[in-house]
Enzyme design. Structure first.
Site, mmCIF file in Angstrom:
data_model
loop_
_atom_site.group_PDB
_atom_site.id
_atom_site.type_symbol
_atom_site.label_atom_id
_atom_site.label_comp_id
_atom_site.label_asym_id
_atom_site.label_seq_id
_atom_site.Cartn_x
_atom_site.Cartn_y
_atom_site.Cartn_z
ATOM 1 N N GLY A 1 0.840 -1.200 0.000
ATOM 2 C CA GLY A 1 0.000 0.000 0.000
ATOM 3 C C GLY A 1 0.872 1.247 0.000
ATOM 4 N N ARG B 1 -0.808 -6.715 -4.256
ATOM 5 C CA ARG B 1 -1.365 -8.032 -4.590
ATOM 6 C C ARG B 1 -0.335 -8.843 -5.370
ATOM 7 N NH1 ARG B 1 -4.466 -5.762 -1.687
ATOM 8 N NH2 ARG B 1 -6.596 -5.138 -2.082
ATOM 9 N N ASP C 1 5.850 -4.751 5.644
ATOM 10 C CA ASP C 1 6.163 -6.113 6.075
ATOM 11 C C ASP C 1 6.160 -7.131 4.917
ATOM 12 O OD1 ASP C 1 6.349 -7.974 8.400
ATOM 13 O OD2 ASP C 1 4.512 -8.722 7.481
ATOM 14 N N GLY C 2 5.078 -7.141 4.135
ATOM 15 C CA GLY C 2 4.939 -8.128 3.059
ATOM 16 C C GLY C 2 5.997 -7.944 1.981
ATOM 17 N N THR D 1 5.254 2.317 5.981
ATOM 18 C CA THR D 1 3.846 1.989 6.189
ATOM 19 C C THR D 1 3.235 3.015 7.125
ATOM 20 O OG1 THR D 1 2.252 0.521 7.272
ATOM 21 C CG2 THR D 1 4.496 0.250 7.953
ATOM 22 N N ASP E 1 0.995 2.214 9.046
ATOM 23 C CA ASP E 1 0.606 1.453 10.240
ATOM 24 C C ASP E 1 1.683 1.461 11.324
ATOM 25 O OD1 ASP E 1 -1.534 0.784 8.608
ATOM 26 O OD2 ASP E 1 -0.724 -1.175 8.078
ATOM 27 N N ASP F 1 4.005 -0.677 11.831
ATOM 28 C CA ASP F 1 4.029 -1.986 12.493
ATOM 29 C C ASP F 1 5.246 -2.849 12.135
ATOM 30 O OD1 ASP F 1 3.366 -2.463 9.870
ATOM 31 O OD2 ASP F 1 1.667 -3.770 10.288
ATOM 32 N N GLY G 1 -4.614 0.753 10.231
ATOM 33 C CA GLY G 1 -3.531 0.265 11.085
ATOM 34 C C GLY G 1 -3.382 -1.239 11.089
ATOM 35 N N ARG G 2 -4.300 -1.924 10.413
ATOM 36 C CA ARG G 2 -4.350 -3.393 10.452
ATOM 37 C C ARG G 2 -4.380 -3.867 11.904
ATOM 38 N NH1 ARG G 2 -3.499 -5.400 5.114
ATOM 39 N NH2 ARG G 2 -2.209 -3.991 3.906
ATOM 40 N N ARG H 1 -22.818 8.935 15.483
ATOM 41 C CA ARG H 1 -22.463 8.925 14.058
ATOM 42 C C ARG H 1 -21.097 8.258 13.914
ATOM 43 N NH1 ARG H 1 -26.987 10.197 14.050
ATOM 44 N NH2 ARG H 1 -28.024 11.929 12.960
HETATM 45 O O1 F6P Z 1 -1.132 -1.263 5.523
HETATM 46 C C1 F6P Z 1 -1.655 -0.045 5.148
HETATM 47 C C2 F6P Z 1 -3.158 -0.093 5.050
HETATM 48 O O2 F6P Z 1 -3.615 1.198 4.709
HETATM 49 C C3 F6P Z 1 -3.857 -0.624 6.281
HETATM 50 O O3 F6P Z 1 -3.897 0.299 7.330
HETATM 51 C C4 F6P Z 1 -5.200 -1.008 5.698
HETATM 52 O O4 F6P Z 1 -5.821 -2.027 6.451
HETATM 53 C C5 F6P Z 1 -4.825 -1.520 4.345
HETATM 54 O O5 F6P Z 1 -3.564 -0.977 4.023
HETATM 55 C C6 F6P Z 1 -5.803 -1.178 3.255
HETATM 56 O O6 F6P Z 1 -5.395 -1.805 2.082
HETATM 57 P P1 F6P Z 1 -5.999 -1.487 0.660
HETATM 58 O O7 F6P Z 1 -5.282 -0.298 0.117
HETATM 59 O O8 F6P Z 1 -5.735 -2.723 -0.099
HETATM 60 O O9 F6P Z 1 -7.458 -1.194 0.822
#
Ligand code: F6P
Length: 360
Positions: free
Chosen positions: A11, A75, A116-117, A138, A140, A142, A183-184, A277
């Site tokens: 991402g 992907r 990470d990936g 990232t 996140d 993480d 943030g996963r 909301r």
């Molecule tokens: O890892 C970054 C992130 O934005 C996460 O916080 C989120 O869960 C994910 O990627 C969203 O991925 P995509 O862009 O595939 O919707």
């Protein structure tokens, strides 16, 4: 003369262009190397026109730009590529094809900017003889082995601004406002922005919550005369004994997408008699111009990655420790993903301010 290539994978995160710029400038200005840019992650190596030369002109003006001039893909694992064949999902390994294409380019180093990936794939390609250097990115935050990844600070600023904006409208309408954040399975964005944005409740994956405890806080505030509440909720938050909540869009062939816990918590609060909301901040957190901190960090990471390549420090990634840029072996950095320390200063600080994590 050496030849290096740079790619962005996973991402996107604000600051990717700043790294590409720093890599290109440092490699050319200091070392006089040839620099190649790879389009759309690892797939660029096997796509027509997937590899392009980068010169000083190619990176001019990109420092403040979000996204990545190279494109990215989350992907694209070459070791486990999921494809649909004849209506069925099959997993194929295209790593040999990609490794062969990389070797044909006779690279002295491949600088991989990823989370990470993407970095794990870099490590595996390293085992097949590809000379990799990693740069951790990232929103996140993480990734192990580094105190911070670039992109996180920008996401944090956007999340905090969203909380500030929700705060005023929450107060005006006497409502509970839920903000679901990315943030996963790491709660850094929600924790840091929640504290910075004055949230009353912060729910993070590292601290499973109870719905009763969340409503207790909202009710306490109302009983004390504060007829509004602000809740910062990680997409990976889950109730005690419960499961992660995923978006069920049906279109996710590759990676399940988290999302929906904010709505569940919002519905619960509303059912208890508090008008509520829910806002899902989503990809706004990843877009736009990086903060000065992210530009500074990304630029230092990019320059350090080139220096690492020059000194033959392959199979490593650059990292920030004690305000210094260091290199650390990829296998050590990726061994354990980074998570919020539930006994650490951040959580303690929040608890001291009266913020509820929904666990008391
Ligand atoms: O890892 C970054 C992130 O934005 C996460 O916080 C989120 O869960 C994910 O990627 C969203 O991925 P995509 O862009 O595939 O919707």
């Amino acid at each position: 003369m050496k030849r290096i290539a740079v790619l962005t994978g996973g991402g996107d995160a604000p600051g990717l262009n700043a790294v590409i710029r720093a890599v290109t400038k440092t490699a050319i200005n200091i070392y006089g190397w040839d620099v190649l840019g790879v389009r759309d992650g690892y797939d660029g190596f096997i796509s027509p026109d997937g590899v392009m030369p980068l010169d000083l002109g190619s990176v001019r003006g990109i420092l403040p730009r979000g996204g990545t001039i190279l494109g990215t893909a989350n992907r694209g694992n070459p070791f486990a590529r999921k494809v649909i064949r004849g209506g069925k999902e099959v997993v194929v390994d295209v790593s040999d094809k990609i490794t062969a294409a990389i070797k044909k380019l006779k690279l002295d180093a491949l600088i991989v900017i990823g989370g990470d990936g993407t970095l794990r794939i870099a490590m595996e390609l390293g085992a097949k003889g590809v000379p990799v250097v990693g740069v951790p990115k990232t929103i996140d935050n993480d990734i192990g082995g580094t105190e911070v990844t670039f992109g996180f600070d920008t996401a944090l600023m956007i999340a905090t601004e969203a909380l500030d904006r929700l705060h005023t409208t929450a107060e005006a309408h006497h409502r509970a406002m839920v903000l679901e954040l990315m943030g996963r399975e790491a709660g850094f964005i929600a924790l840091h922005s929640g504290v910075s944005g004055g949230a009353d409740v912060i729910l993070i994956p590292e601290i499973p919550f109870r719905f009763e405890s969340v409503i207790k806080k909202v009710r306490e505030r109302a009983d004390g005369g504060a007829h509004f509440s602000l809740l910062a909720i990680s997409e990976g938050a889950r109730p005690q004994g419960g499961q992660l909540v995923y978006r069920r869009t049906g279109d996710e062939v590759y990676v399940p997408r988290l999302g929906g816990i904010g709505q569940e918590v919002g519905q619960y609060i509303e059912a208890q008699g508090f008008e509520t909301r829910v806002t899902v901040l989503g990809h706004v957190q990843r877009g736009g111009s990086p903060t000065a901190f992210d530009r500074w960090l990304a630029t230092r990471y990019g320059a350090a990655a080139v220096r690492a390549a020059a000194s033959g420090c392959l199979g490593h990634m650059v990292a920030l420790r004690n305000a210094q840029i260091i290199t650390t072996p990829l296998n050590e950095a990726l061994a354990v993903p980074k998570r919020v320390d539930v006994t650490g200063d951040g959580v303690l600080t929040a608890r001291g301010l009266g913020i509820s994590f929904g666990d008391e």
